[in-house]
Design an enzyme around this catalytic site. Structure first.
Site, PDB file in Angstrom:
ATOM      1  N   GLY A 139      -7.448   2.644  -7.636  1.00  9.47           N
ATOM      2  CA  GLY A 139      -8.663   3.227  -7.083  1.00  9.47           C
ATOM      3  C   GLY A 139      -8.398   4.558  -6.413  1.00  9.47           C
ATOM      4  CE  LYS A 166     -12.990  -2.813   5.934  1.00  3.21           C
ATOM      5  NZ  LYS A 166     -12.206  -1.566   6.085  1.00  3.21           N
ATOM      6  N   GLY A 185      -3.238  -1.544  -7.911  1.00  5.63           N
ATOM      7  CA  GLY A 185      -4.528  -0.898  -7.718  1.00  5.63           C
ATOM      8  C   GLY A 185      -4.498   0.512  -8.271  1.00  5.63           C
ATOM      9  CB  ALA A 227      -4.040   3.381  -6.117  1.00 10.47           C
TER      10      ALA A 227
END
Length: 243
Positions: free
Chosen positions: A179, A80, A177, A182
């Site tokens: 975004g 990541k 959330g 979601a």
């Protein structure tokens, strides 16, 4: 923060930091495990409260990607990256090209894609500096809808295990959330007749979801106290923990 202790405790292989003063770039790449193949994991662009918080997030997310790849049975490891800063920044090319150059120094050991605060257009800037990037325009693109569908079918599998049926109709779901993931998830759930409760630190996103799905809006702090059959953490993460 004792970085080496954190890496040893979670089993990470590498943690790298980069700074490009010409554009204010501050980047972190965490590689958890490359037993199965090169590390894959998106780039998160976020204004962290501290360097420790950014490092902790990168380490945590990289570890999760190792498990995702292993469960999916694909020959990839877990990694990541995070860019520390304001993800509403307009002059993005110089920043993401700097990130691409940082990724290129790993010679394919890490492959990136989108995450919170980034887009396929940002990946195109990275592509100018390295081939080790996915989620490009016209190819795989934005992974959010696919991620949301995976969450949705996971919910249905859990429902079948818990209640004997995979139907979510009439169930209540609290979504933290609002975004990209979601939003797509709420659309699936709304279509199936789920009673939705949503929250986000961005009030405009919440208003949009309420208008589209008829969801009930609550404050970010109140989401944990909502009566619900299912809790869907679709925000920054780490909200399900020992506390």
């Amino acid at each position: 923060m004792d970085i080496f202790a954190s890496m040893q405790r979670l089993g990470h292989e590498q943690l790298l930091l980069s700074h490009d003063p010409s554009c204010g770039y501050l980047g972190i790449i965490a590689i958890h495990d490359t037993t199965l193949g090169p590390a894959l994991g998106g780039t998160r662009f976020w204004r962290y409260e501290s360097t420790d918080a950014a490092v902790t997030d990168a380490l945590r997310l990289a570890r999760g990607m190792t498990y995702k790849a292993a469960v999916a049975g694909i020959n990839l490891g877990g990694g990541k990256s995070v860019i520390v800063g304001d993800n509403t920044r307009v002059d993005r090319e110089v920043l993401f090209r700097a990130h691409g150059r940082f990724i290129e120094t790993l010679n394919g050991r890490y492959i990136t894609a989108e995450d919170i605060g980034t887009s396929p257009a940002d990946m195109e800037y990275i592509k100018l500096e390295t081939d080790h990037v996915a989620g490009l325009l016209g190819l795989s693109g934005d992974p959010s809808p696919v991620t949301a569908y995976g969450v949705y079918v996971g919910m249905k599998a859990a429902a079948k295990h818990r209640w004997g049926s995979d139907s979510l109709a009439g169930k209540s779901v609290a979504v933290q959330g609002a975004g990209k993931v979601a939003t797509s998830l709420c659309q699936y759930l709304h279509t199936e007749g789920v009673e939705l409760t949503v929250t986000d630190i961005d009030g405009e996103k919440v208003k949009r979801l309420v208008a589209e799905t008829g969801a009930k809006a609550v404050s970010p702090e109140a989401i944990y106290d909502q009566p619900a059959d299912v809790y869907a953490p679709c925000a920054l993460g780490a909200t399900i923990n020992d506390d």
